[in-house]
Design a protein around this motif. Structure first.
Motif, PDB file in Angstrom:
ATOM      1  N   SER A  97       0.825  -1.100  -0.084  1.00  7.81           N
ATOM      2  CA  SER A  97      -0.077  -0.132   0.080  1.00  7.81           C
ATOM      3  C   SER A  97       0.873   1.266   0.060  1.00  7.81           C
ATOM      4  CB  SER A  97      -1.012   0.057   1.144  1.00  7.81           C
ATOM      5  OG  SER A  97      -1.453   1.372   1.195  1.00  7.81           O
ATOM      6  N   GLU A  98       0.486   2.291  -0.705  1.00  5.96           N
ATOM      7  CA  GLU A  98       1.064   3.376  -0.834  1.00  5.96           C
ATOM      8  C   GLU A  98       0.852   4.684   0.018  1.00  5.96           C
ATOM      9  OE1 GLU A  98       1.806   4.839  -4.955  1.00  5.96           O
ATOM     10  OE2 GLU A  98       2.460   2.738  -5.510  1.00  5.96           O
ATOM     11  N   GLY A  99      -0.478   4.320   0.297  1.00  9.74           N
ATOM     12  CA  GLY A  99      -1.309   5.261   1.423  1.00  9.74           C
ATOM     13  C   GLY A  99      -1.281   4.967   2.894  1.00  9.74           C
ATOM     14  N   PRO A 100      -2.162   5.528   3.661  1.00  6.89           N
ATOM     15  CA  PRO A 100      -2.111   5.037   5.029  1.00  6.89           C
ATOM     16  C   PRO A 100      -2.993   3.979   4.893  1.00  6.89           C
ATOM     17  CG  PRO A 100      -3.111   7.329   4.686  1.00  6.89           C
ATOM     18  CD  PRO A 100      -2.307   6.976   3.418  1.00  6.89           C
ATOM     19  N   VAL A 101      -2.954   3.284   5.969  1.00 12.29           N
ATOM     20  CA  VAL A 101      -4.324   2.316   6.317  1.00 12.29           C
ATOM     21  C   VAL A 101      -5.220   2.746   7.368  1.00 12.29           C
ATOM     22  CG1 VAL A 101      -4.601  -0.200   7.443  1.00 12.29           C
ATOM     23  CG2 VAL A 101      -2.348   0.289   6.291  1.00 12.29           C
ATOM     24  N   GLU A 102      -6.272   2.760   6.929  1.00 17.02           N
ATOM     25  CA  GLU A 102      -7.363   3.180   7.768  1.00 17.02           C
ATOM     26  C   GLU A 102      -8.313   1.979   8.204  1.00 17.02           C
ATOM     27  OE1 GLU A 102     -11.063   6.267   7.442  1.00 17.02           O
ATOM     28  OE2 GLU A 102      -9.497   6.475   6.023  1.00 17.02           O
ATOM     29  N   ILE A 103      -8.637   2.064   9.623  1.00 14.51           N
ATOM     30  CA  ILE A 103      -9.353   1.112  10.124  1.00 14.51           C
ATOM     31  C   ILE A 103     -10.584   1.819  10.610  1.00 14.51           C
ATOM     32  CG2 ILE A 103      -9.684  -0.612  11.971  1.00 14.51           C
ATOM     33  CD1 ILE A 103      -6.412  -0.674  12.129  1.00 14.51           C
ATOM     34  N   THR A 104     -11.875   1.265  10.355  1.00 12.89           N
ATOM     35  CA  THR A 104     -12.828   1.844  10.912  1.00 12.89           C
ATOM     36  C   THR A 104     -13.692   0.802  11.635  1.00 12.89           C
ATOM     37  OG1 THR A 104     -12.838   3.485   9.169  1.00 12.89           O
ATOM     38  CG2 THR A 104     -15.072   3.344  10.529  1.00 12.89           C
ATOM     39  N   ILE A 105     -14.047   0.958  12.830  1.00 13.86           N
ATOM     40  CA  ILE A 105     -14.944   0.153  13.556  1.00 13.86           C
ATOM     41  C   ILE A 105     -15.975   1.012  14.335  1.00 13.86           C
ATOM     42  CG2 ILE A 105     -15.010  -1.541  15.388  1.00 13.86           C
ATOM     43  CD1 ILE A 105     -12.198  -2.614  14.713  1.00 13.86           C
ATOM     44  N   GLY A 106     -17.251   0.741  13.849  1.00 16.88           N
ATOM     45  CA  GLY A 106     -18.157   1.750  14.520  1.00 16.88           C
ATOM     46  C   GLY A 106     -17.976   2.992  14.407  1.00 16.88           C
ATOM     47  N   LYS A 107     -17.690   4.055  15.359  1.00 20.21           N
ATOM     48  CA  LYS A 107     -17.522   5.409  15.325  1.00 20.21           C
ATOM     49  C   LYS A 107     -16.147   5.788  15.437  1.00 20.21           C
ATOM     50  CE  LYS A 107     -21.865   6.703  17.379  1.00 20.21           C
ATOM     51  NZ  LYS A 107     -22.599   7.422  18.641  1.00 20.21           N
ATOM     52  N   VAL A 108     -15.191   4.719  15.616  1.00 16.94           N
ATOM     53  CA  VAL A 108     -13.915   4.972  15.701  1.00 16.94           C
ATOM     54  C   VAL A 108     -13.280   4.537  14.533  1.00 16.94           C
ATOM     55  CG1 VAL A 108     -12.043   4.110  17.021  1.00 16.94           C
ATOM     56  CG2 VAL A 108     -14.155   4.221  18.027  1.00 16.94           C
ATOM     57  N   SER A 109     -12.528   5.571  13.803  1.00 17.69           N
ATOM     58  CA  SER A 109     -11.555   5.479  12.807  1.00 17.69           C
ATOM     59  C   SER A 109      -9.972   5.863  13.142  1.00 17.69           C
ATOM     60  CB  SER A 109     -11.879   6.381  11.741  1.00 17.69           C
ATOM     61  OG  SER A 109     -13.128   6.066  11.168  1.00 17.69           O
ATOM     62  N   VAL A 110      -9.069   4.909  12.801  1.00 15.16           N
ATOM     63  CA  VAL A 110      -7.636   5.080  13.237  1.00 15.16           C
ATOM     64  C   VAL A 110      -6.985   4.766  11.725  1.00 15.16           C
ATOM     65  CG1 VAL A 110      -5.672   3.897  14.354  1.00 15.16           C
ATOM     66  CG2 VAL A 110      -8.144   3.703  15.212  1.00 15.16           C
ATOM     67  N   ARG A 111      -5.944   5.671  11.431  1.00 19.45           N
ATOM     68  CA  ARG A 111      -5.010   5.998  10.330  1.00 19.45           C
ATOM     69  C   ARG A 111      -3.650   5.428  10.844  1.00 19.45           C
ATOM     70  NH1 ARG A 111      -7.022  10.357   6.033  1.00 19.45           N
ATOM     71  NH2 ARG A 111      -9.300   9.887   6.348  1.00 19.45           N
ATOM     72  N   LEU A 112      -3.021   4.610  10.122  1.00 13.70           N
ATOM     73  CA  LEU A 112      -1.848   3.984  10.388  1.00 13.70           C
ATOM     74  C   LEU A 112      -0.805   4.499   8.900  1.00 13.70           C
ATOM     75  CD1 LEU A 112      -2.990   0.958  12.037  1.00 13.70           C
ATOM     76  CD2 LEU A 112      -2.216   3.098  13.526  1.00 13.70           C
ATOM     77  N   ASP A 113       0.499   4.512   9.153  1.00 12.51           N
ATOM     78  CA  ASP A 113       1.144   4.338   8.197  1.00 12.51           C
ATOM     79  C   ASP A 113       1.097   3.232   7.312  1.00 12.51           C
ATOM     80  OD1 ASP A 113       2.218   7.036   8.685  1.00 12.51           O
ATOM     81  OD2 ASP A 113       3.590   6.306  10.024  1.00 12.51           O
ATOM     82  N   ALA A 122      -3.390  -5.996  13.915  1.00 13.56           N
ATOM     83  CA  ALA A 122      -4.450  -6.965  14.675  1.00 13.56           C
ATOM     84  C   ALA A 122      -4.676  -6.641  16.101  1.00 13.56           C
ATOM     85  CB  ALA A 122      -3.885  -8.366  14.415  1.00 13.56           C
ATOM     86  N   GLU A 123      -3.568  -6.024  16.679  1.00 17.33           N
ATOM     87  CA  GLU A 123      -3.605  -5.590  18.193  1.00 17.33           C
ATOM     88  C   GLU A 123      -4.545  -4.573  18.339  1.00 17.33           C
ATOM     89  OE1 GLU A 123       0.919  -7.135  19.576  1.00 17.33           O
ATOM     90  OE2 GLU A 123       0.559  -4.979  18.993  1.00 17.33           O
ATOM     91  N   ILE A 124      -4.434  -3.484  17.461  1.00 11.25           N
ATOM     92  CA  ILE A 124      -5.160  -2.351  17.345  1.00 11.25           C
ATOM     93  C   ILE A 124      -6.676  -2.505  16.985  1.00 11.25           C
ATOM     94  CG2 ILE A 124      -5.535  -0.136  16.374  1.00 11.25           C
ATOM     95  CD1 ILE A 124      -2.604   0.138  15.832  1.00 11.25           C
ATOM     96  N   VAL A 125      -6.899  -3.464  16.228  1.00 15.98           N
ATOM     97  CA  VAL A 125      -8.344  -3.814  15.881  1.00 15.98           C
ATOM     98  C   VAL A 125      -8.937  -4.255  17.167  1.00 15.98           C
ATOM     99  CG1 VAL A 125      -9.883  -5.149  14.612  1.00 15.98           C
ATOM    100  CG2 VAL A 125      -8.138  -3.826  13.485  1.00 15.98           C
TER     101      VAL A 125
END
Length: 132
Positions: A97-113, A122-125
């Motif tokens: 992936s060239e861009g950031p990884v975005e994880i969205t679960i419910g109302k929570v979104s996390v962007r990672l390099d 997996a730990e974050i999720v």
């Protein structure tokens, strides 16, 4: 009173180290730290109670929790791993992936390099799903 490794096993608590630093402080393995932090993050768990069970001060456990939140200490559990479904919005054929990884679960979104390891993702999720 310091327990030897054999006495600790008899009590059902394995991993308490009797090794000490030159200044006399105890050395704790990353596994024991991770277990203590994991226990302290469970719902209705109190840091002071978990710290007492592991024979450390609450301030020390709080420092370990801070390290875990910063990604410098992995949580350890005996529970079976929880699996979550991951949906890729635009998968790349090469797997990179060239861009950031975005994880969205419910109302929570996390962007990672993009260079974040799969284990860390997996730990974050898992932490988000458990409400940690």
């Amino acid at each position: 009173m310091e327990q030897s490794g054999e006495e600790a096993e008899a009590d059902g608590f394995v991993g308490k180290l009797t090794r000490r630093t030159r200044s006399g402080g105890r050395l704790w393995s990353a596994e024991i730290k991770g277990r203590a932090v994991f226990e302290s993050m469970k719902p209705d768990a109190r840091v002071c109670d978990v710290a007492r069970r592991y024979g450390v001060k609450a301030q020390q456990l709080t420092t370990w929790r801070r390290l875990a939140r910063a990604g410098r200490l992995a949580l350890v559990t005996d529970d079976a791993a929880d699996f979550v479904s991951i949906e890729l919005s635009d998968p790349v054929a090469s797997g990179k992936s060239e861009g950031p990884v975005e994880i969205t679960i419910g109302k929570v979104s996390v962007r990672l390099d993009a260079d974040v390891s799969a284990v860390r993702i997996a730990e974050i999720v898992t932490a988000i799903e458990r409400g940690a």
